[in-house]
Design a protein around this motif. Structure first.
Motif, PDB file in Angstrom:
ATOM      1  N   PRO A   1       0.805  -1.164  -0.093  1.00 24.29           N
ATOM      2  CA  PRO A   1       0.097  -0.011  -0.031  1.00 24.29           C
ATOM      3  C   PRO A   1       0.853   1.301   0.063  1.00 24.29           C
ATOM      4  O   PRO A   1       1.918   1.381   0.600  1.00 24.29           O
ATOM      5  N   ASN A   2       0.399   2.250  -0.587  1.00 21.57           N
ATOM      6  CA  ASN A   2       1.185   3.701  -0.477  1.00 21.57           C
ATOM      7  C   ASN A   2       0.742   4.195   0.488  1.00 21.57           C
ATOM      8  O   ASN A   2       1.299   5.449   0.759  1.00 21.57           O
ATOM      9  N   THR A   3      -0.246   4.221   1.182  1.00 24.05           N
ATOM     10  CA  THR A   3      -0.830   5.040   2.293  1.00 24.05           C
ATOM     11  C   THR A   3      -1.184   3.987   3.530  1.00 24.05           C
ATOM     12  O   THR A   3      -1.933   2.900   3.287  1.00 24.05           O
ATOM     13  N   VAL A   4      -0.780   4.433   4.572  1.00 21.89           N
ATOM     14  CA  VAL A   4      -1.119   3.691   5.886  1.00 21.89           C
ATOM     15  C   VAL A   4      -2.015   4.604   6.794  1.00 21.89           C
ATOM     16  O   VAL A   4      -1.365   5.464   7.238  1.00 21.89           O
ATOM     17  N   PHE A   5      -2.876   4.158   7.468  1.00 25.07           N
ATOM     18  CA  PHE A   5      -3.902   4.862   8.512  1.00 25.07           C
ATOM     19  C   PHE A   5      -3.855   4.170   9.673  1.00 25.07           C
ATOM     20  O   PHE A   5      -4.054   3.139   9.843  1.00 25.07           O
ATOM     21  N   SER A   6      -3.413   4.777  10.881  1.00 26.82           N
ATOM     22  CA  SER A   6      -3.622   4.360  12.049  1.00 26.82           C
ATOM     23  C   SER A   6      -5.026   4.500  12.655  1.00 26.82           C
ATOM     24  O   SER A   6      -5.759   5.491  12.348  1.00 26.82           O
ATOM     25  N   ILE A   7      -5.933   3.458  13.001  1.00 32.72           N
ATOM     26  CA  ILE A   7      -7.001   3.252  13.191  1.00 32.72           C
ATOM     27  C   ILE A   7      -7.343   3.281  14.822  1.00 32.72           C
ATOM     28  O   ILE A   7      -6.987   2.480  15.564  1.00 32.72           O
ATOM     29  N   GLY A   8      -8.237   4.249  14.996  1.00 33.59           N
ATOM     30  CA  GLY A   8      -8.673   4.199  16.690  1.00 33.59           C
ATOM     31  C   GLY A   8      -7.772   4.733  17.643  1.00 33.59           C
ATOM     32  O   GLY A   8      -6.641   5.053  17.373  1.00 33.59           O
ATOM     33  N   SER A   9      -8.363   4.492  18.832  1.00 36.20           N
ATOM     34  CA  SER A   9      -7.573   4.991  20.028  1.00 36.20           C
ATOM     35  C   SER A   9      -6.581   3.622  20.391  1.00 36.20           C
ATOM     36  O   SER A   9      -7.072   2.533  20.900  1.00 36.20           O
ATOM     37  N   VAL A  10      -5.396   3.572  20.418  1.00 35.75           N
ATOM     38  CA  VAL A  10      -4.661   2.628  20.615  1.00 35.75           C
ATOM     39  C   VAL A  10      -4.812   1.997  21.975  1.00 35.75           C
ATOM     40  O   VAL A  10      -4.976   2.544  23.138  1.00 35.75           O
ATOM     41  N   GLY A  11      -5.135   0.580  22.083  1.00 30.86           N
ATOM     42  CA  GLY A  11      -5.523  -0.102  23.286  1.00 30.86           C
ATOM     43  C   GLY A  11      -6.984  -0.026  23.599  1.00 30.86           C
ATOM     44  O   GLY A  11      -7.405  -0.764  24.495  1.00 30.86           O
ATOM     45  N   ARG A  12      -7.745   0.774  23.021  1.00 36.10           N
ATOM     46  CA  ARG A  12      -9.130   0.879  23.420  1.00 36.10           C
ATOM     47  C   ARG A  12     -10.243   0.194  22.441  1.00 36.10           C
ATOM     48  O   ARG A  12     -11.069  -0.103  22.843  1.00 36.10           O
ATOM     49  N   ALA A  13      -9.785   0.505  21.109  1.00 36.87           N
ATOM     50  CA  ALA A  13     -10.776  -0.168  20.108  1.00 36.87           C
ATOM     51  C   ALA A  13     -10.843  -1.573  20.152  1.00 36.87           C
ATOM     52  O   ALA A  13      -9.875  -2.498  20.154  1.00 36.87           O
ATOM     53  N   THR A  14     -12.105  -2.312  20.456  1.00 33.67           N
ATOM     54  CA  THR A  14     -12.330  -3.638  20.461  1.00 33.67           C
ATOM     55  C   THR A  14     -12.604  -4.057  19.173  1.00 33.67           C
ATOM     56  O   THR A  14     -12.627  -5.462  18.897  1.00 33.67           O
ATOM     57  N   ALA A  15     -13.204  -3.387  18.117  1.00 33.47           N
ATOM     58  CA  ALA A  15     -13.851  -3.649  16.766  1.00 33.47           C
ATOM     59  C   ALA A  15     -13.653  -2.562  15.620  1.00 33.47           C
ATOM     60  O   ALA A  15     -13.497  -1.242  16.485  1.00 33.47           O
ATOM     61  N   TRP A  16     -13.444  -2.882  14.621  1.00 33.51           N
ATOM     62  CA  TRP A  16     -13.394  -1.623  13.662  1.00 33.51           C
ATOM     63  C   TRP A  16     -13.931  -2.206  12.283  1.00 33.51           C
ATOM     64  O   TRP A  16     -13.538  -3.236  11.876  1.00 33.51           O
ATOM     65  N   SER A  17     -14.595  -1.338  11.519  1.00 32.87           N
ATOM     66  CA  SER A  17     -15.046  -1.683  10.233  1.00 32.87           C
ATOM     67  C   SER A  17     -15.446  -0.450   9.613  1.00 32.87           C
ATOM     68  O   SER A  17     -15.368   0.414   9.908  1.00 32.87           O
ATOM     69  N   MET A  18     -15.474  -0.620   8.079  1.00 34.25           N
ATOM     70  CA  MET A  18     -15.965   0.495   7.177  1.00 34.25           C
ATOM     71  C   MET A  18     -17.038  -0.047   6.220  1.00 34.25           C
ATOM     72  O   MET A  18     -17.031  -1.316   6.027  1.00 34.25           O
ATOM     73  N   SER A  19     -17.927   1.011   5.738  1.00 33.32           N
ATOM     74  CA  SER A  19     -18.900   0.604   4.778  1.00 33.32           C
ATOM     75  C   SER A  19     -18.140   0.085   3.649  1.00 33.32           C
ATOM     76  O   SER A  19     -17.149   0.678   3.469  1.00 33.32           O
ATOM     77  N   ARG A  20     -19.049  -0.685   2.734  1.00 29.51           N
ATOM     78  CA  ARG A  20     -18.710  -1.084   1.530  1.00 29.51           C
ATOM     79  C   ARG A  20     -18.114   0.229   0.453  1.00 29.51           C
ATOM     80  O   ARG A  20     -17.264  -0.019  -0.205  1.00 29.51           O
ATOM     81  N   ASN A  21     -18.821   1.159   0.579  1.00 29.87           N
ATOM     82  CA  ASN A  21     -18.730   2.573  -0.258  1.00 29.87           C
ATOM     83  C   ASN A  21     -17.455   3.278   0.387  1.00 29.87           C
ATOM     84  O   ASN A  21     -17.142   4.325  -0.481  1.00 29.87           O
ATOM     85  N   GLY A  22     -16.665   3.010   1.601  1.00 30.49           N
ATOM     86  CA  GLY A  22     -15.601   3.761   2.123  1.00 30.49           C
ATOM     87  C   GLY A  22     -16.101   5.162   2.693  1.00 30.49           C
ATOM     88  O   GLY A  22     -15.209   5.986   2.908  1.00 30.49           O
ATOM     89  N   LEU A  23     -17.307   5.488   2.615  1.00 31.78           N
ATOM     90  CA  LEU A  23     -17.709   6.760   3.118  1.00 31.78           C
ATOM     91  C   LEU A  23     -17.844   6.832   4.740  1.00 31.78           C
ATOM     92  O   LEU A  23     -18.490   7.711   5.232  1.00 31.78           O
ATOM     93  N   ASN A  24     -17.873   5.641   5.298  1.00 35.31           N
ATOM     94  CA  ASN A  24     -18.459   5.447   6.886  1.00 35.31           C
ATOM     95  C   ASN A  24     -17.519   4.501   7.586  1.00 35.31           C
ATOM     96  O   ASN A  24     -17.009   3.472   6.895  1.00 35.31           O
ATOM     97  N   SER A  25     -17.187   4.884   8.697  1.00 34.29           N
ATOM     98  CA  SER A  25     -16.275   3.888   9.413  1.00 34.29           C
ATOM     99  C   SER A  25     -16.892   3.896  10.775  1.00 34.29           C
ATOM    100  O   SER A  25     -17.562   4.687  11.437  1.00 34.29           O
ATOM    101  N   TYR A  26     -16.632   2.491  11.492  1.00 34.30           N
ATOM    102  CA  TYR A  26     -17.249   2.273  12.649  1.00 34.30           C
ATOM    103  C   TYR A  26     -16.091   1.699  13.830  1.00 34.30           C
ATOM    104  O   TYR A  26     -15.472   0.752  13.245  1.00 34.30           O
ATOM    105  N   GLU A  27     -16.203   2.109  14.967  1.00 38.25           N
ATOM    106  CA  GLU A  27     -15.098   1.971  15.856  1.00 38.25           C
ATOM    107  C   GLU A  27     -15.773   1.570  17.364  1.00 38.25           C
ATOM    108  O   GLU A  27     -16.698   2.421  17.808  1.00 38.25           O
TER     109      GLU A  27
END
Length: 170
Positions: A1-27
């Motif tokens: 990948p040419n871009t890497v994103f850090s997701i959520g608050s380290v150590g607190r997120a228990t699950a994460w996902s995105m919508s299929r269209n890429g316009l929503n994320s859920y933490e």
């Protein structure tokens, strides 16, 4: 990948996902599900917190949506819940459609066609496959098969694109 994103608050997120269209994320953080909207698809740097949703099935372990975003599935350590969403991919106004009580849930995944779902157990490492009577519905889905991971504990799982391989984090 040419871009890497850090997701959520380290150590607190228990699950994460995105919508299929890429316009929503859920933490998921414990029993709180946060919904973010993205002004640019798949770019987490453009996300804005939209809403919170509290779950009542223990710590959240997975969040999944059907392809058109009208059904949300939330897995917590004490069960699975299916919600209907009046606005695709939005938590606003969602209503519970079905509750599947379970204990020791560690992971949850749908098959790509919505005909099967998989539940991982944190107490014995088993993966259970359920066959749905109606695509993308938890209601009336009997246990179809059980797979042993060979490990006493399962944390999460992923299916490959052909759905012939199941990857398990133990």
């Amino acid at each position: 990948p040419n871009t890497v994103f850090s997701i959520g608050s380290v150590g607190r997120a228990t699950a994460w996902s995105m919508s299929r269209n890429g316009l929503n994320s859920y933490e998921m953080e414990g029993t709180a599900l946060k919904h973010y909207t993205l002004s640019e698809a798949w770019n987490l740097n453009t996300r804005t917190l939209t809403s919170f949703f509290s779950i009542d099935i223990g710590y959240g372990v997975a969040v999944e949506w059907n392809p058109d975003g009208t059904k949300c599935f939330i897995a917590g350590e004490n069960g699975l819940k299916q919600y209907n969403a009046p606005t695709p991919y939005s938590l606003s106004g969602i209503t519970q459609a079905y509750n599947l009580p379970r204990s020791n849930v560690a992971g949850f995944r749908w098959s790509a066609d919505g005909k099967y779902f998989y539940v991982a157990s944190s107490d014995n490492g088993d993966i259970q496959q359920y066959a749905t009577s109606t695509d993308w519905s938890l209601s009336g889905a009997p246990l179809n098969d059980t797979f042993s991971t060979g490990s006493p504990e399962c944390k999460t799982m992923f299916l490959d694109s052909t759905e012939t391989k199941l990857y398990v984090l133990t």
